[in-house]
Design a protein around this motif. Structure first.
Motif, short mmCIF file in Angstrom:
data_model
loop_
_atom_site.label_atom_id
_atom_site.label_comp_id
_atom_site.label_asym_id
_atom_site.label_seq_id
_atom_site.Cartn_x
_atom_site.Cartn_y
_atom_site.Cartn_z
N THR A 44 0.61 -1.55 -0.11
CA THR A 44 0.17 0.04 0.15
C THR A 44 0.98 1.01 -0.18
OG1 THR A 44 0.32 -0.11 2.09
CG2 THR A 44 -1.47 -1.26 1.18
N ALA A 45 0.22 2.24 0.20
CA ALA A 45 0.83 3.56 -0.42
C ALA A 45 -0.52 4.55 0.75
CB ALA A 45 0.94 4.51 -1.44
N GLU A 46 0.80 6.13 0.68
CA GLU A 46 -0.90 7.20 1.21
C GLU A 46 -1.14 8.03 0.28
OE1 GLU A 46 0.86 8.63 4.78
OE2 GLU A 46 0.49 7.17 6.05
N VAL A 306 -5.69 2.68 -11.36
CA VAL A 306 -5.95 1.13 -12.20
C VAL A 306 -7.21 0.99 -13.63
CG1 VAL A 306 -5.86 -0.62 -10.00
CG2 VAL A 306 -7.93 0.88 -10.52
N ALA A 307 -7.20 0.73 -14.33
CA ALA A 307 -8.26 0.89 -15.67
C ALA A 307 -9.62 0.73 -14.89
CB ALA A 307 -7.14 0.94 -16.54
N GLY A 352 -3.78 0.54 -1.97
CA GLY A 352 -3.22 0.10 -2.54
C GLY A 352 -2.47 0.17 -4.19
N VAL A 353 -0.85 -0.73 -3.95
CA VAL A 353 -0.10 -0.40 -4.97
C VAL A 353 0.15 -2.40 -5.23
CG1 VAL A 353 0.82 2.02 -4.73
CG2 VAL A 353 1.73 -0.42 -3.32
N PRO A 354 0.75 -2.34 -6.24
CA PRO A 354 1.31 -3.48 -6.98
C PRO A 354 2.58 -3.60 -5.97
CG PRO A 354 1.14 -1.73 -8.89
CD PRO A 354 1.26 -1.37 -7.57
N ALA A 355 3.05 -4.61 -5.26
CA ALA A 355 3.98 -6.17 -4.93
C ALA A 355 5.12 -5.89 -5.42
CB ALA A 355 3.84 -6.88 -4.01
N SER A 356 6.33 -5.13 -5.33
CA SER A 356 7.99 -5.54 -5.92
C SER A 356 8.79 -6.44 -5.87
CB SER A 356 8.53 -3.62 -5.25
OG SER A 356 8.77 -3.99 -4.32
#
Length: 356
Positions: A44-46, A306-307, A352-356
């Protein structure tokens, strides 16, 4: 806390489009977490509140300020020229024609007439006298606009030191007035060549480095005098700079041959904040120009987008052990972030963001 970010944002929406498209709920703004999917994203990111600056990168050239072309005042054979790249200061010759030097003196007024006893008073006389004194000639010389007997004696001393004919008169075949020291960039008349009066013999510039950009006229709004820019030099060196000149007249080049498209550009000059390490002239550089600035906006990492199947983009908002999709409108981009507005979004909201 607000902070400023500077970077390009072109084409970043394409990265967001790589996410799996999701549907928006009936109200057009949110959707519950997909059944069977993870309750909370792995990363996640803020949502942050800050300034965003979008930039456009254009090509430029590292060069020197104040280019000018010097012509021979008299005809003869070139017997010596200063080397390309040489810096020539007051009292030093730029070239020799028939073995007589053309000496640099400092001043903004060109030597447009012969200066001798009996010539009318003028600022060009004062300019000459100031240089004679700076070069150590004329202890009794008063620097003013009058060509006096003391001026005549000082000229004789100078001509004797330089190996010039001792006439007591100075013309454009003996001296050239330039604003300051110059750097030789091109010697058009090589040693042994005969030149005619008025023929170009040298190209010189000032010694101050600058970056020149031939900016597409359609992008002229990007160049504002006084605006700060970032310049990437050969070898990866990055130097800050400021736009000091923007041309008012567009120049068109090309288009002469069949099928060749013409290009219309505007001259933009940039002064660097420090002297670059590279000594190359005409070196290619990349310049980041500020395209858009947005202050005090909400922003998320571009990869948080996200699209949506219905079109546009959203973010996956994390709430406790579940998530929902919030449709957003995007704005400026900068440093991998994108401005967003959407229902319920606030500083500190987790997405949410993609996991690196």
């Amino acid at each position: 806390m607000r902070k400023s970010l500077v970077a390009g944002g072109a084409a970043v929406l394409a990265a967001a489009a790589a996410w799996t498209a999701v549907a928006v709920a009936g109200d057009g703004s949110t959707q519950a977490a997909t059944p069977g999917g993870p309750a909370v994203p792995a990363a996640t990111a803020e949502v942050t509140r800050q300034d965003l600056v979008d930039t456009r990168t254009v090509d430029g050239t590292l060069t020197y300020a104040g280019e000018r072309h010097l012509a021979a005042a008299g005809g003869g054979t070139v017997t010596w020229t200063a080397a390309e790249g040489a810096v020539v200061r007051r009292g030093r010759p730029l070239l020799r024609i028939d073995n007589e030097p053309l000496v640099v003196m400092y001043g903004r007024l060109p030597l447009y007439r012969e200066l001798r006893r009996g010539v009318s008073d003028g600022p060009d006389v004062e300019q000459l006298e100031r240089n004679l004194r700076a070069l150590g000639h004329g202890d009794d010389l008063t620097v003013d606009e009058h060509f006096s007997y003391a001026t005549y004696l000082a000229v004789l001393e100078w001509q004797d030191d330089e190996g010039l004919p001792e006439t007591g008169a100075v013309d454009a075949s003996q001296a050239v007035f330039l604003p300051s020291a110059v750097r030789v960039t091109d010697a058009e008349a090589e040693v042994g060549r005969r030149v005619a009066p008025g023929q170009e013999v040298l190209t010189v510039t000032g010694t101050r480095r600058l970056v020149h950009v031939d900016l597409d006229a359609a992008d002229q709004a990007l160049a504002r005098k006084g605006a700060k820019v970032s310049v990437e030099l050969p070898g990866g060196e990055r130097v800050a700079g400021k736009i000091t000149s923007v041309g008012r007249v567009a120049e068109t080049s090309g288009g002469g041959a069949p099928g060749e498209e013409s290009e219309t550009t505007v001259d933009v000059d940039i002064t660097l904040d420090k002297v670059p390490r590279t000594r190359m002239d005409q070196a290619p550089v990349e310049v980041e120009l500020e395209s858009e600035r947005r202050e005090d906006v909400l922003a998320v990492p571009v990869e948080a987008l996200v699209a949506l199947r219905e079109g546009g983009f959203g973010v996956e908002v994390v709430e406790g052990t579940g998530t929902r999709i919030v449709a957003v409108e995007t704005g400026a981009f900068g440093s991998g972030l994108v401005e967003v507005t959407g229902e319920g979004l606030a500083e500190g909201t987790k997405v949410g963001v993609p996991a690196s």
